[in-house]
Scaffold this motif. Sequence first.
Motif, PDB file in Angstrom:
ATOM      1  N   ALA A 218     -13.741  -4.497   1.268  1.00  0.00           N
ATOM      2  CA  ALA A 218     -13.829  -3.283   0.452  1.00  0.00           C
ATOM      3  C   ALA A 218     -15.080  -3.278  -0.410  1.00  0.00           C
ATOM      4  O   ALA A 218     -15.694  -2.238  -0.626  1.00  0.00           O
ATOM      5  CB  ALA A 218     -12.581  -3.161  -0.423  1.00  0.00           C
TER       6      ALA A 218
ATOM      7  N   ARG B 143      -5.278   1.187  -2.068  1.00  0.00           N
ATOM      8  CA  ARG B 143      -6.240   0.894  -1.011  1.00  0.00           C
ATOM      9  C   ARG B 143      -5.706   1.484   0.285  1.00  0.00           C
ATOM     10  O   ARG B 143      -4.506   1.499   0.528  1.00  0.00           O
ATOM     11  CB  ARG B 143      -6.396  -0.623  -0.885  1.00  0.00           C
ATOM     12  CG  ARG B 143      -7.484  -1.043   0.059  1.00  0.00           C
ATOM     13  CD  ARG B 143      -7.744  -2.530  -0.039  1.00  0.00           C
ATOM     14  NE  ARG B 143      -8.574  -2.872  -1.185  1.00  0.00           N
ATOM     15  CZ  ARG B 143      -8.802  -4.121  -1.576  1.00  0.00           C
ATOM     16  NH1 ARG B 143      -8.246  -5.125  -0.965  1.00  0.00           N
ATOM     17  NH2 ARG B 143      -9.584  -4.354  -2.608  1.00  0.00           N
TER      18      ARG B 143
ATOM     19  N   PRO C 239     -13.968   0.405  11.613  1.00  0.00           N
ATOM     20  CA  PRO C 239     -12.977   0.156  10.557  1.00  0.00           C
ATOM     21  C   PRO C 239     -13.592   0.495   9.203  1.00  0.00           C
ATOM     22  O   PRO C 239     -14.797   0.345   9.011  1.00  0.00           O
ATOM     23  CB  PRO C 239     -12.694  -1.348  10.673  1.00  0.00           C
ATOM     24  CG  PRO C 239     -13.477  -1.859  11.818  1.00  0.00           C
ATOM     25  CD  PRO C 239     -14.419  -0.812  12.276  1.00  0.00           C
TER      26      PRO C 239
ATOM     27  N   GLU D 149       0.829  -1.211   0.000  1.00  0.00           N
ATOM     28  CA  GLU D 149       0.000   0.000   0.000  1.00  0.00           C
ATOM     29  C   GLU D 149       0.859   1.256   0.000  1.00  0.00           C
ATOM     30  O   GLU D 149       1.944   1.282   0.563  1.00  0.00           O
ATOM     31  CB  GLU D 149      -0.911   0.001   1.237  1.00  0.00           C
ATOM     32  CG  GLU D 149      -2.089  -0.932   1.085  1.00  0.00           C
ATOM     33  CD  GLU D 149      -2.873  -1.062   2.381  1.00  0.00           C
ATOM     34  OE1 GLU D 149      -2.827  -0.144   3.199  1.00  0.00           O
ATOM     35  OE2 GLU D 149      -3.504  -2.116   2.554  1.00  0.00           O
TER      36      GLU D 149
ATOM     37  N   VAL E 181     -12.633   0.885   4.727  1.00  0.00           N
ATOM     38  CA  VAL E 181     -11.671   0.682   3.649  1.00  0.00           C
ATOM     39  C   VAL E 181     -11.949   1.666   2.520  1.00  0.00           C
ATOM     40  O   VAL E 181     -13.084   1.813   2.075  1.00  0.00           O
ATOM     41  CB  VAL E 181     -11.774  -0.744   3.066  1.00  0.00           C
ATOM     42  CG1 VAL E 181     -10.629  -0.989   2.094  1.00  0.00           C
ATOM     43  CG2 VAL E 181     -11.785  -1.783   4.153  1.00  0.00           C
TER      44      VAL E 181
ATOM     45  N   PHE F 153      -6.611   1.522   4.487  1.00  0.00           N
ATOM     46  CA  PHE F 153      -7.412   1.004   5.579  1.00  0.00           C
ATOM     47  C   PHE F 153      -7.466   2.013   6.721  1.00  0.00           C
ATOM     48  O   PHE F 153      -6.433   2.490   7.166  1.00  0.00           O
ATOM     49  CB  PHE F 153      -6.820  -0.305   6.122  1.00  0.00           C
ATOM     50  CG  PHE F 153      -7.203  -1.497   5.316  1.00  0.00           C
ATOM     51  CD1 PHE F 153      -8.297  -2.275   5.687  1.00  0.00           C
ATOM     52  CD2 PHE F 153      -6.487  -1.846   4.187  1.00  0.00           C
ATOM     53  CE1 PHE F 153      -8.652  -3.378   4.926  1.00  0.00           C
ATOM     54  CE2 PHE F 153      -6.846  -2.938   3.420  1.00  0.00           C
ATOM     55  CZ  PHE F 153      -7.934  -3.709   3.784  1.00  0.00           C
TER      56      PHE F 153
ATOM     57  N   SER G 190     -11.028   2.111  -1.299  1.00  0.00           N
ATOM     58  CA  SER G 190     -10.448   1.330  -2.394  1.00  0.00           C
ATOM     59  C   SER G 190     -10.342   2.162  -3.665  1.00  0.00           C
ATOM     60  O   SER G 190     -10.854   3.268  -3.731  1.00  0.00           O
ATOM     61  CB  SER G 190     -11.313   0.113  -2.689  1.00  0.00           C
ATOM     62  OG  SER G 190     -11.240  -0.785  -1.625  1.00  0.00           O
TER      63      SER G 190
ATOM     64  N   ALA H 143      -9.687  -8.882   2.310  1.00  0.00           N
ATOM     65  CA  ALA H 143      -9.570  -7.433   2.101  1.00  0.00           C
ATOM     66  C   ALA H 143     -10.464  -6.990   0.949  1.00  0.00           C
ATOM     67  O   ALA H 143     -11.175  -5.984   1.046  1.00  0.00           O
ATOM     68  CB  ALA H 143      -8.121  -7.055   1.840  1.00  0.00           C
TER      69      ALA H 143
ATOM     70  N   GLN I 183      -8.143   1.893  10.329  1.00  0.00           N
ATOM     71  CA  GLN I 183      -8.374   0.969  11.432  1.00  0.00           C
ATOM     72  C   GLN I 183      -9.410   1.595  12.369  1.00  0.00           C
ATOM     73  O   GLN I 183      -9.550   2.815  12.426  1.00  0.00           O
ATOM     74  CB  GLN I 183      -7.069   0.675  12.184  1.00  0.00           C
ATOM     75  CG  GLN I 183      -6.096  -0.210  11.414  1.00  0.00           C
ATOM     76  CD  GLN I 183      -5.258   0.546  10.406  1.00  0.00           C
ATOM     77  OE1 GLN I 183      -5.101   1.753  10.510  1.00  0.00           O
ATOM     78  NE2 GLN I 183      -4.709  -0.158   9.430  1.00  0.00           N
TER      79      GLN I 183
END
Lengths: 461, 210
Positions: free
Chosen positions: B165, A411, A424, A398, A426, A413, A428, B161, A415
């Motif tokens: 996503a 991507r 959490p 990443e 994401v 993340f 993308s 993952a 946390q």
Amino acid sequence: MSKLNETDIQGFVLRGYNMPFARYLFLHFEDAGRAATFIHRLMREVTTGQRWDAGKPPSTVNVAFTHRGLSALELPDATLLSFPVEFQQGMKKRAAILGDTGRNSPDSWDELWRDDRVHAWLGVNASSPEALNARCADMLNVMRETNGAILLDAQDAASLVVNGVSTTKEHFGYTDGFGNPDYLGVERSSQPGQGKLTQNGAWAPLATGELLLGYADEAGELPVAPVPHILASNGTFMVYRKLHQNLATFRAYLDEHAALYAGGKEKLAAKFIGRWRDGTPIELSPDTQDQSITQDPARSTNFTFAADPAGTRCPMGAHVRRVNPRDAFGFDGKLINRRRITRRGLPYGTWTPEDQPVNDNEERGVIFIALNANISRQFEFVQQQWINYGNDARLGNEKDMLMGNHTGHGRFFVQGDTTPTNPPFVCSDLPNFVELRGGDYFFLPSITALGMIGMGLVDPR
Amino acid sequence: MPNQNGKVYGLTILSPIIDDEKATPSHDLQIRNYLAKLPTDERSPFALAPATHLARLVVMDDVIYVGMPACEEHLKSKYLIFESNCDGNLTSYLTGLATSIPQHLDAIWSHCVGYPGAANLQAFLDYMKSCQIETTFFFAAVNDKSVPETLRALQTQHAVADFIANHQGAEPALLQSDFNQLLADLKAMPVQKPGAMAPDRDIKTGGRNE
């Protein structure tokens, strides 16, 4: 160590002038003799690191050279060949190492940087547009009188004016310019969080040799420097990068993802970078902006990541945690003390409020300027390993959320924990929020070295 | 144990290269030539043979002593260095190499003094072990998992993952049914081949990053 000789060091190295206007002039030398005369004449203009006891001047002037420029000045071959390889090559040839590929590759840079003609950078900072124009006119006069340099192009930069007030914000809306390191011997109002961590948790200045040539660095070694020693000493290397900001892309991406994020838009924006947009570190204040922190020098940079190993407050991949990991890698932060850089520079383009339409093609961004004693060990390492790669942060391949060269595949993340407003999350299909439009590596010499160059007295023996 | 770090074995083998002035090209050059042409993806010999996390083959010409007092020292011969972070014990690992990639081993080590060939397993094991030196201190960045475990974990990590996503904000019922499907898919999925999944990263290694 005792105080540095501020009269011999260019002021730009020792302090951010904190002036809202700047113009960076890019010069080309046609004749070595005339160029040397120009530099000699320029010496009385160059702003040194001396304190301004009589008050701030209306403008400042500083100068730096590409390797090509030093070659055009006909410095001795033995000197030219003694510069570090990355400086000899210049930033364009380092594209593969830096990850300056795809849309960031030299093919897409501004014409100025594609042509390999930039020999020198003349940085003028000023407190007003009038002072800026007057000082630049003076510079052009010196160039004309000596016939020593041609102006290839000029880059204007200025603090963004938001609601009529000059700010330290950049175009995405984040308050910038918190994190410059302290160095031994540099007289500056220092604050906790800006040097290196010591074992007892206190902060101490970094070794002078992380910023200036001719002094011991954090390893107790002298940085790689050209001969003769006196040409290098009190000088440093400067990285200049014109970073275009795709503001429309950024705003659309943030809006689209904030709609899915339970913490809300401003919190998501803060997670990207590790600071709320007003500058409050989310490590210190995870749930809200707090002006009492940003306004307090004892707190605004005084934080570490050790108590947040899972990134629930500041994500592991947040920009400030990547580029200045503090103690995030353990060992009391020792692993990062040789990777620190000093940043100068300003935004370019005008601020557009959030409620006004924008498009990516408008000319806006940040002129990123970094100073360091060793480009390869400091700036290039940060760019390669911490911006365009994630292994040190335990993030695999990443890249930095905002600065990474994602090409649409990145991507990020966020946390989180079990708090409903800190889940959490994401992000993308990251686009490139920032694109490189050119730049180069420069040598920023001491006043003594400028004199040697101006008088043709550089003798490597 | 100095050759062991958790479950991972750190193998170091130094094999003297044949010094024959009549050989053209010289034996060390023949090894270099062969190594330079080896694939590094899933066709790599160390991807074909089991249990290698990371391996490195180097031709060492000489080690020159520089220091005080001035003196000149050289190695007695050129050496082939083989370093490997691998699973299992030494005998099982070397046996795996001998049975999976004997042609590569023979092509490389036949230029080394006393190499018996991989076909005679016991002689091969004895030879390799006699060339081994203690690794003493080494670092294996493999989280103390075997090669198949690591490959499976990476595969799972990627799949999960992607799943997260692609399912943010999804309805609970859909989330559950899709997650059950993901678990079933993962269970049925064959473990990917070693060396097959390294993503392109547009970073040039070998830069002068001290």
